[in-house]
Design a protein around this motif. Structure first.
Motif, short mmCIF file in Angstrom:
data_model
loop_
_atom_site.label_atom_id
_atom_site.label_comp_id
_atom_site.label_asym_id
_atom_site.label_seq_id
_atom_site.Cartn_x
_atom_site.Cartn_y
_atom_site.Cartn_z
N GLU A 3 -6.25 18.69 -5.04
CA GLU A 3 -7.11 19.77 -5.51
C GLU A 3 -6.66 21.16 -5.03
OE1 GLU A 3 -11.08 18.67 -4.39
OE2 GLU A 3 -11.20 17.13 -5.95
N ASP A 4 -6.15 21.24 -3.80
CA ASP A 4 -5.82 22.55 -3.24
C ASP A 4 -4.34 22.87 -3.21
OD1 ASP A 4 -8.51 22.79 -2.88
OD2 ASP A 4 -8.48 22.49 -0.72
N HIS A 5 -3.49 21.85 -3.32
CA HIS A 5 -2.05 22.09 -3.25
C HIS A 5 -1.33 21.63 -4.53
CE1 HIS A 5 -2.35 23.35 0.93
NE2 HIS A 5 -3.02 22.22 1.20
N GLY A 6 -2.06 21.09 -5.48
CA GLY A 6 -1.45 20.66 -6.74
C GLY A 6 -0.57 19.44 -6.64
N LEU A 50 -7.47 13.43 2.59
CA LEU A 50 -6.24 14.23 2.56
C LEU A 50 -5.59 14.19 1.17
CD1 LEU A 50 -4.27 16.06 3.97
CD2 LEU A 50 -3.13 14.02 4.90
N ARG A 51 -5.55 13.02 0.55
CA ARG A 51 -4.97 12.94 -0.80
C ARG A 51 -5.77 13.80 -1.79
NH1 ARG A 51 -3.84 7.41 0.57
NH2 ARG A 51 -1.60 7.14 0.60
N THR A 52 -7.09 13.76 -1.67
CA THR A 52 -7.93 14.58 -2.54
C THR A 52 -7.67 16.06 -2.30
OG1 THR A 52 -9.63 12.86 -2.59
CG2 THR A 52 -10.31 15.09 -3.21
N HIS A 53 -7.61 16.46 -1.04
CA HIS A 53 -7.33 17.85 -0.68
C HIS A 53 -5.96 18.28 -1.22
CE1 HIS A 53 -6.75 21.50 1.62
NE2 HIS A 53 -5.67 20.97 2.16
N LEU A 54 -4.96 17.44 -1.03
CA LEU A 54 -3.60 17.76 -1.50
C LEU A 54 -3.58 17.96 -3.02
CD1 LEU A 54 -1.50 15.29 0.68
CD2 LEU A 54 -1.58 17.79 0.89
N PRO A 64 0.83 -1.21 0.00
CA PRO A 64 0.00 0.00 0.00
C PRO A 64 0.86 1.26 0.00
CG PRO A 64 -0.22 -1.21 2.08
CD PRO A 64 0.67 -2.00 1.21
N SER A 65 0.31 2.33 -0.53
CA SER A 65 1.02 3.61 -0.54
C SER A 65 1.18 4.10 0.89
CB SER A 65 0.23 4.65 -1.32
OG SER A 65 0.02 4.24 -2.63
N PRO A 66 2.27 4.82 1.17
CA PRO A 66 2.41 5.39 2.51
C PRO A 66 1.36 6.47 2.73
CG PRO A 66 4.16 6.18 1.08
CD PRO A 66 3.39 5.15 0.30
N PRO A 67 0.99 6.72 3.97
CA PRO A 67 -0.01 7.75 4.23
C PRO A 67 0.50 9.12 3.78
CG PRO A 67 0.87 6.89 6.29
CD PRO A 67 1.46 6.09 5.18
N PRO A 68 -0.39 9.97 3.27
CA PRO A 68 0.05 11.29 2.81
C PRO A 68 0.42 12.20 3.98
CG PRO A 68 -2.33 11.12 2.71
CD PRO A 68 -1.82 9.76 3.10
N ASP A 69 1.32 13.11 3.73
CA ASP A 69 1.73 14.08 4.74
C ASP A 69 0.98 15.39 4.53
OD1 ASP A 69 3.71 12.43 5.93
OD2 ASP A 69 5.10 12.92 4.30
N PRO A 70 0.49 15.99 5.63
CA PRO A 70 -0.19 17.28 5.50
C PRO A 70 0.80 18.39 5.15
CG PRO A 70 -0.01 16.64 7.81
CD PRO A 70 0.51 15.49 6.99
N VAL A 71 0.31 19.43 4.51
CA VAL A 71 1.14 20.59 4.18
C VAL A 71 1.25 21.47 5.42
CG1 VAL A 71 1.26 22.69 2.78
CG2 VAL A 71 0.54 20.53 1.74
N SER A 72 2.45 21.82 5.77
CA SER A 72 2.69 22.67 6.93
C SER A 72 1.98 24.01 6.77
CB SER A 72 4.19 22.88 7.11
OG SER A 72 4.45 23.69 8.22
N GLY A 73 1.28 24.44 7.80
CA GLY A 73 0.60 25.73 7.78
C GLY A 73 -0.81 25.71 7.20
#
Length: 67
Positions: A62-65, A56-60, A17-26
């Motif tokens: 769509e919102d962080h490219g 989180l992957r969807t947010h990353l 499985p893929s590793p869990p995504p990391d949140p963007v700082s800030g």
């Protein structure tokens, strides 16, 4: 006699499985999702933790490219 094949044709290869995504700082939204994931893990709710990873992957993406 029947010529129907009743066995698999070859082995099935699964990847890890893929590793869990990391949140963007800030980013407060990333932080909120990461907290939800951590809380779910802490009580053993792996389904909810997996759902948080998907969110989180969807947010990353769509919102962080992120890809």
């Amino acid at each position: 006699m029947s010529s129907e094949q009743t066995t698999m044709s070859g082995p099935v290869h699964l990847s890890l499985p893929s590793p869990p995504p990391d949140p963007v700082s800030g980013c407060l939204e990333c932080l909120g999702i990461a907290v939800t994931r951590a809380n779910a893990r802490s009580v053993g709710d792996h389904s909810k933790a997996t759902d948080a990873n998907v969110v989180l992957r969807t947010h990353l993406r769509e919102d962080h490219g992120a890809e």
